[in-house]
Design a protein around this motif. Structure first.
Motif, PDB file in Angstrom:
ATOM      1  N   THR A 127      45.174   9.877  13.450  1.00  0.00           N
ATOM      2  CA  THR A 127      46.142   9.524  14.161  1.00  0.00           C
ATOM      3  C   THR A 127      47.045  10.778  14.271  1.00  0.00           C
ATOM      4  O   THR A 127      47.662  11.077  15.162  1.00  0.00           O
ATOM      5  CB  THR A 127      46.687   8.012  13.715  1.00  0.00           C
ATOM      6  OG1 THR A 127      45.768   7.081  13.884  1.00  0.00           O
ATOM      7  CG2 THR A 127      48.115   7.892  14.776  1.00  0.00           C
ATOM      8  N   GLY A 128      47.489  11.171  13.199  1.00  0.00           N
ATOM      9  CA  GLY A 128      48.658  12.350  13.138  1.00  0.00           C
ATOM     10  C   GLY A 128      47.999  13.685  13.963  1.00  0.00           C
ATOM     11  O   GLY A 128      48.796  14.151  14.634  1.00  0.00           O
ATOM     12  N   ALA A 129      46.799  13.809  13.584  1.00  0.00           N
ATOM     13  CA  ALA A 129      46.118  14.794  14.572  1.00  0.00           C
ATOM     14  C   ALA A 129      46.090  14.718  16.051  1.00  0.00           C
ATOM     15  O   ALA A 129      46.369  15.603  16.629  1.00  0.00           O
ATOM     16  CB  ALA A 129      44.587  15.321  13.795  1.00  0.00           C
ATOM     17  N   ILE A 131      48.270  12.879  17.726  1.00  0.00           N
ATOM     18  CA  ILE A 131      49.538  13.154  18.001  1.00  0.00           C
ATOM     19  C   ILE A 131      50.014  14.653  18.347  1.00  0.00           C
ATOM     20  O   ILE A 131      50.491  14.799  19.362  1.00  0.00           O
ATOM     21  CB  ILE A 131      50.492  12.291  17.149  1.00  0.00           C
ATOM     22  CG1 ILE A 131      50.353  10.739  17.316  1.00  0.00           C
ATOM     23  CG2 ILE A 131      52.209  12.378  17.471  1.00  0.00           C
ATOM     24  CD1 ILE A 131      51.036  10.228  16.357  1.00  0.00           C
ATOM     25  N   VAL A 132      49.752  15.261  17.286  1.00  0.00           N
ATOM     26  CA  VAL A 132      49.897  16.729  17.386  1.00  0.00           C
ATOM     27  C   VAL A 132      49.313  17.308  18.451  1.00  0.00           C
ATOM     28  O   VAL A 132      49.883  18.286  19.308  1.00  0.00           O
ATOM     29  CB  VAL A 132      49.750  17.537  15.883  1.00  0.00           C
ATOM     30  CG1 VAL A 132      49.728  18.932  15.931  1.00  0.00           C
ATOM     31  CG2 VAL A 132      50.571  16.807  14.893  1.00  0.00           C
ATOM     32  N   PHE A 133      47.950  17.120  18.742  1.00  0.00           N
ATOM     33  CA  PHE A 133      47.207  17.540  19.819  1.00  0.00           C
ATOM     34  C   PHE A 133      47.771  17.200  21.123  1.00  0.00           C
ATOM     35  O   PHE A 133      47.754  18.095  21.916  1.00  0.00           O
ATOM     36  CB  PHE A 133      45.747  17.190  19.643  1.00  0.00           C
ATOM     37  CG  PHE A 133      44.818  17.618  20.806  1.00  0.00           C
ATOM     38  CD1 PHE A 133      44.277  18.840  20.650  1.00  0.00           C
ATOM     39  CD2 PHE A 133      44.586  16.863  21.940  1.00  0.00           C
ATOM     40  CE1 PHE A 133      43.413  19.479  21.769  1.00  0.00           C
ATOM     41  CE2 PHE A 133      43.724  17.227  22.845  1.00  0.00           C
ATOM     42  CZ  PHE A 133      43.159  18.697  22.685  1.00  0.00           C
ATOM     43  N   TYR A 134      48.257  15.957  21.193  1.00  0.00           N
ATOM     44  CA  TYR A 134      48.811  15.574  22.449  1.00  0.00           C
ATOM     45  C   TYR A 134      50.155  16.329  22.847  1.00  0.00           C
ATOM     46  O   TYR A 134      50.319  16.581  23.825  1.00  0.00           O
ATOM     47  CB  TYR A 134      48.904  14.024  22.469  1.00  0.00           C
ATOM     48  CG  TYR A 134      49.729  13.438  23.715  1.00  0.00           C
ATOM     49  CD1 TYR A 134      49.257  13.025  24.864  1.00  0.00           C
ATOM     50  CD2 TYR A 134      51.166  13.169  23.632  1.00  0.00           C
ATOM     51  CE1 TYR A 134      50.050  12.767  26.112  1.00  0.00           C
ATOM     52  CE2 TYR A 134      51.716  12.621  24.712  1.00  0.00           C
ATOM     53  CZ  TYR A 134      50.846  12.403  26.004  1.00  0.00           C
ATOM     54  OH  TYR A 134      51.780  12.050  26.972  1.00  0.00           O
ATOM     55  N   TYR A 135      51.048  16.384  21.786  1.00  0.00           N
ATOM     56  CA  TYR A 135      52.208  17.000  21.684  1.00  0.00           C
ATOM     57  C   TYR A 135      52.163  18.546  22.497  1.00  0.00           C
ATOM     58  O   TYR A 135      52.751  18.960  23.240  1.00  0.00           O
ATOM     59  CB  TYR A 135      52.967  16.842  20.537  1.00  0.00           C
ATOM     60  CG  TYR A 135      54.439  17.486  20.708  1.00  0.00           C
ATOM     61  CD1 TYR A 135      55.442  17.213  21.372  1.00  0.00           C
ATOM     62  CD2 TYR A 135      54.504  18.910  20.076  1.00  0.00           C
ATOM     63  CE1 TYR A 135      56.803  17.821  21.614  1.00  0.00           C
ATOM     64  CE2 TYR A 135      55.637  19.787  20.222  1.00  0.00           C
ATOM     65  CZ  TYR A 135      56.565  19.169  20.814  1.00  0.00           C
ATOM     66  OH  TYR A 135      57.690  19.749  20.729  1.00  0.00           O
ATOM     67  N   ASP A 136      51.096  19.316  21.756  1.00  0.00           N
ATOM     68  CA  ASP A 136      50.774  20.645  21.908  1.00  0.00           C
ATOM     69  C   ASP A 136      50.407  20.808  23.309  1.00  0.00           C
ATOM     70  O   ASP A 136      50.838  21.606  24.073  1.00  0.00           O
ATOM     71  CB  ASP A 136      49.689  21.321  21.066  1.00  0.00           C
ATOM     72  CG  ASP A 136      49.537  22.590  21.194  1.00  0.00           C
ATOM     73  OD1 ASP A 136      50.600  23.473  20.866  1.00  0.00           O
ATOM     74  OD2 ASP A 136      48.618  22.967  21.539  1.00  0.00           O
ATOM     75  N   ASN A 137      49.207  19.958  23.994  1.00  0.00           N
ATOM     76  CA  ASN A 137      48.854  20.024  25.265  1.00  0.00           C
ATOM     77  C   ASN A 137      50.107  19.746  26.363  1.00  0.00           C
ATOM     78  O   ASN A 137      50.284  20.421  27.353  1.00  0.00           O
ATOM     79  CB  ASN A 137      47.799  18.896  25.546  1.00  0.00           C
ATOM     80  CG  ASN A 137      46.413  19.521  24.978  1.00  0.00           C
ATOM     81  OD1 ASN A 137      46.439  20.593  24.527  1.00  0.00           O
ATOM     82  ND2 ASN A 137      45.545  18.533  24.921  1.00  0.00           N
ATOM     83  N   LYS A 139      53.319  20.150  25.966  1.00  0.00           N
ATOM     84  CA  LYS A 139      54.184  21.542  25.741  1.00  0.00           C
ATOM     85  C   LYS A 139      53.616  22.497  26.699  1.00  0.00           C
ATOM     86  O   LYS A 139      54.305  23.175  27.309  1.00  0.00           O
ATOM     87  CB  LYS A 139      54.466  21.859  24.165  1.00  0.00           C
ATOM     88  CG  LYS A 139      55.359  22.920  24.236  1.00  0.00           C
ATOM     89  CD  LYS A 139      55.710  23.415  22.562  1.00  0.00           C
ATOM     90  CE  LYS A 139      56.660  24.607  22.623  1.00  0.00           C
ATOM     91  NZ  LYS A 139      56.811  24.914  21.147  1.00  0.00           N
TER      92      LYS A 139
END
Length: 329
Positions: A127-129, A131-137, A139
């Protein structure tokens, strides 16, 4: 440790006596109730070794395992792992199976009772990975949208012409009165400064001189460089003439009365102001901008101190090409 061993030995003796009593009293009870005896036996003295041999090692192991599990559930079960290992090592081969079952049971209880299982921990990592992937995309997408919008604004048509430039009436370095009409039909670059400037003005005028030479070499077009003084109290005609000769033979210097200079500076939106005075030695704080004017003396574009010779040259050539292309349409 000694207390624990004593308790285990006492429990073992109790189990053995209970089994012995059951084995020898069962026939008597059956005869009392009129039931046939399965295997008549005569009472014999209690011999633990023979008794163990008769009932078998498995029966004793099962009984001992049950007793140990009962003791482990009691409040005295807070023994350390080292004590449990020592108790396992002190037992015979028959008790190894019971201890192994007890150890596996304790491990199962540990994993069942733990606050975070391996599965939930793995789900948390995934789940954490995500969220990070979604936020990076998101951005990157947001930055791309900003860049696209910026390019679209740059490529769009002009909304109007900036109110820069206008009429002026000054004196050139030869003492001749000139106005903006004297420069019609020529591309002009206007720079405001003063002759007592220690470093900025000389640097900018040298850059301007090098740029107009490069422009002439590349496209064969002569640009008129124009220097207007913002220090009319000290920059008279003679002072301006000696100053402009140091940079380029085609550089034209203009000066005039304080009112005329102020009027010209206001038309080009130029800021200037004296610093603290010490007799006649002072500096003038002013805008560091070059203005590109078309042959109609209309403002085209300005260039700041951040432009070097090459960027100034390429920028002016590009604006000239766009101007000619727009006129041809």
């Amino acid at each position: 440790m000694a207390t624990t061993m004593s308790r285990k030995l006492h429990s073992f003796r109790y189990i053995c006596r209970s089994l012995y009593h059951h084995q020898h009293t069962a026939p008597s009870l059956r005869r009392l109730h009129g039931l046939p005896s399965l295997r008549p036996q005569s009472p014999q003295p209690f011999q633990p070794d023979k008794f163990v041999g008769r009932i078998g090692v498995q029966s004793v192991s099962v009984a001992l395992h049950r007793q140990l599990c009962t003791s482990a559930a009691a409040p005295t079960a807070n023994t350390t792992g080292k004590q449990v290992d020592e108790e396992k090592g002190s037992g015979d081969g028959g008790t190894g199976s019971g201890d192994s079952n007890q150890s596996s049971g304790q491990q199962a209880k540990f994993f069942r009772g733990s606050p975070v299982s391996w599965l939930s921990f793995l789900l948390l990592i995934l789940t954490g990975a995500g969220i990070v992937f979604y936020y990076d995309n998101e951005k990157k997408r947001h930055i791309q949208v900003i860049n696209d919008n910026s390019n679209a604004v740059k490529q769009g048509p002009s909304a109007g012409q900036a109110a820069i430039g206008g009429p002026f009436n000054l004196v050139n370095h030869d003492g001749k009165s000139v106005t903006e009409k004297d420069f019609l039909g020529k591309w002009t670059i206007v720079y405001f400064g003063f002759t007592h400037c220690p470093d900025i003005c000389p640097d900018e005028l040298q850059k301007l001189a090098a740029a107009i030479d490069k422009i002439k070499k590349k496209v064969g077009l002569e640009i008129v460089p124009l220097f207007i003084s913002v220090d009319p109290e000290r920059d008279n005609v003679e002072q301006v003439r000696e100053y402009v000769k140091e940079f380029h033979p085609n550089l034209i210097g203009l000066t005039g009365s304080p009112d005329e200079v102020k009027k010209a500076a206001r038309a080009y939106r130029v800021y200037y102001m004296k610093t603290e005075e010490e007799d006649s030695d002072y500096l003038v704080d002013h805008s560091i901008i070059m203005y590109l004017m078309d042959p109609n003396m209309q403002f085209v574009k300005f260039y700041g101190k951040n432009h070097d010779v090459d960027s100034l040259t390429d920028g002016v050539i590009q604006e000239i090409h766009q101007y000619i292309k727009a006129r041809a349409q």
